[in-house]
Design a protein around this motif. Sequence first.
Motif, PDB file in Angstrom:
ATOM      1  N   ALA A 150     -32.122 -15.370   8.755  1.00 31.46           N
ATOM      2  CA  ALA A 150     -31.674 -16.747   9.078  1.00 31.46           C
ATOM      3  C   ALA A 150     -33.400 -16.898   9.731  1.00 31.46           C
ATOM      4  O   ALA A 150     -33.479 -15.927   9.821  1.00 31.46           O
ATOM      5  CB  ALA A 150     -30.593 -16.900   9.677  1.00 31.46           C
ATOM      6  N   ASN A 151     -33.702 -17.676  10.510  1.00 32.71           N
ATOM      7  CA  ASN A 151     -34.769 -17.826  12.073  1.00 32.71           C
ATOM      8  C   ASN A 151     -33.306 -17.858  12.875  1.00 32.71           C
ATOM      9  O   ASN A 151     -32.887 -18.731  12.829  1.00 32.71           O
ATOM     10  CB  ASN A 151     -34.891 -19.350  11.435  1.00 32.71           C
ATOM     11  N   TYR A 152     -33.890 -17.334  14.163  1.00 33.27           N
ATOM     12  CA  TYR A 152     -32.610 -17.288  15.112  1.00 33.27           C
ATOM     13  C   TYR A 152     -33.856 -17.703  16.035  1.00 33.27           C
ATOM     14  O   TYR A 152     -34.574 -17.601  16.571  1.00 33.27           O
ATOM     15  CB  TYR A 152     -32.434 -15.813  14.957  1.00 33.27           C
ATOM     16  N   LEU A 153     -32.766 -18.555  16.475  1.00 35.03           N
ATOM     17  CA  LEU A 153     -33.626 -19.334  17.420  1.00 35.03           C
ATOM     18  C   LEU A 153     -32.568 -19.480  18.872  1.00 35.03           C
ATOM     19  O   LEU A 153     -31.626 -19.358  19.274  1.00 35.03           O
ATOM     20  CB  LEU A 153     -33.238 -21.021  17.198  1.00 35.03           C
TER      21      LEU A 153
ATOM     22  N   PHE B 136     -28.625 -18.884  18.373  1.00 32.81           N
ATOM     23  CA  PHE B 136     -28.719 -20.340  16.996  1.00 32.81           C
ATOM     24  C   PHE B 136     -29.458 -19.461  15.396  1.00 32.81           C
ATOM     25  O   PHE B 136     -30.320 -18.649  15.991  1.00 32.81           O
ATOM     26  CB  PHE B 136     -28.090 -21.795  17.059  1.00 32.81           C
ATOM     27  N   ARG B 137     -28.755 -19.821  14.667  1.00 35.11           N
ATOM     28  CA  ARG B 137     -30.023 -19.184  13.662  1.00 35.11           C
ATOM     29  C   ARG B 137     -29.304 -20.803  12.836  1.00 35.11           C
ATOM     30  O   ARG B 137     -28.017 -21.562  12.037  1.00 35.11           O
ATOM     31  CB  ARG B 137     -28.759 -18.219  12.565  1.00 35.11           C
ATOM     32  N   GLN B 138     -30.759 -20.276  11.758  1.00 37.61           N
ATOM     33  CA  GLN B 138     -30.309 -21.040  10.693  1.00 37.61           C
ATOM     34  C   GLN B 138     -30.463 -21.397   9.595  1.00 37.61           C
ATOM     35  O   GLN B 138     -32.734 -20.378   9.469  1.00 37.61           O
ATOM     36  CB  GLN B 138     -31.067 -22.168  11.122  1.00 37.61           C
TER      37      GLN B 138
ATOM     38  N   GLU C  80     -39.352 -16.233  21.806  1.00 34.71           N
ATOM     39  CA  GLU C  80     -38.613 -15.205  21.502  1.00 34.71           C
ATOM     40  C   GLU C  80     -39.177 -13.849  20.243  1.00 34.71           C
ATOM     41  O   GLU C  80     -40.381 -14.466  19.781  1.00 34.71           O
ATOM     42  CB  GLU C  80     -37.092 -16.061  19.625  1.00 34.71           C
ATOM     43  N   SER C  81     -38.214 -12.695  20.413  1.00 33.50           N
ATOM     44  CA  SER C  81     -39.336 -11.739  19.838  1.00 33.50           C
ATOM     45  C   SER C  81     -37.969 -10.562  19.189  1.00 33.50           C
ATOM     46  O   SER C  81     -37.365 -10.874  19.605  1.00 33.50           O
ATOM     47  CB  SER C  81     -40.246 -11.169  20.736  1.00 33.50           C
TER      48      SER C  81
ATOM     49  N   TRP D 227     -34.950 -25.160  23.760  1.00 27.55           N
ATOM     50  CA  TRP D 227     -35.398 -24.902  22.441  1.00 27.55           C
ATOM     51  C   TRP D 227     -36.188 -23.547  22.611  1.00 27.55           C
ATOM     52  O   TRP D 227     -37.708 -24.298  22.535  1.00 27.55           O
ATOM     53  CB  TRP D 227     -35.257 -25.402  20.986  1.00 27.55           C
ATOM     54  N   GLY D 228     -36.655 -22.453  21.718  1.00 29.52           N
ATOM     55  CA  GLY D 228     -37.585 -22.108  21.475  1.00 29.52           C
ATOM     56  C   GLY D 228     -37.713 -22.270  20.409  1.00 29.52           C
ATOM     57  O   GLY D 228     -37.188 -22.480  19.131  1.00 29.52           O
TER      58      GLY D 228
END
Length: 115
Positions: free
Chosen positions: A91-94, A37-39, A6-7, A105-106
């Motif tokens: 969030a962290n986006y995955l 997704f995001r966390q 991801e970038s 998953w990335g």
Amino acid sequence: QVQLVESGGGSVQAGGSLKLSCEASGISFYLFDMAWFRQAPGKARELVARIDKGGNIEYAESVKDRFLISREDLKRTVYLQMNNLKPEDTANYLCKATFRSYDYWGQGTQVTVSG
């Protein structure tokens, strides 16, 4: 070896925009359903948007009309255009790739929205 990279994350003011990219390698990308997704810290991972191999799309209610998911199979890349960002989008986006029983998953890219 399968990799999802991801970038495009960063820090923006509320109301701003970012475009995330996720480039895949080691898979037949066109066969895979792709999702973002995001966390956030202390919260469960949640689906943001999904686009299947046929181009069918779904969004979380919280991002409808603000985010746009797309894919370019020749580039093995899925995108997430995020507009009118809000602090709660922080969030962290995955990125996730799914085909039958295979899930990849990335590592994610951080998005921080202030204001």
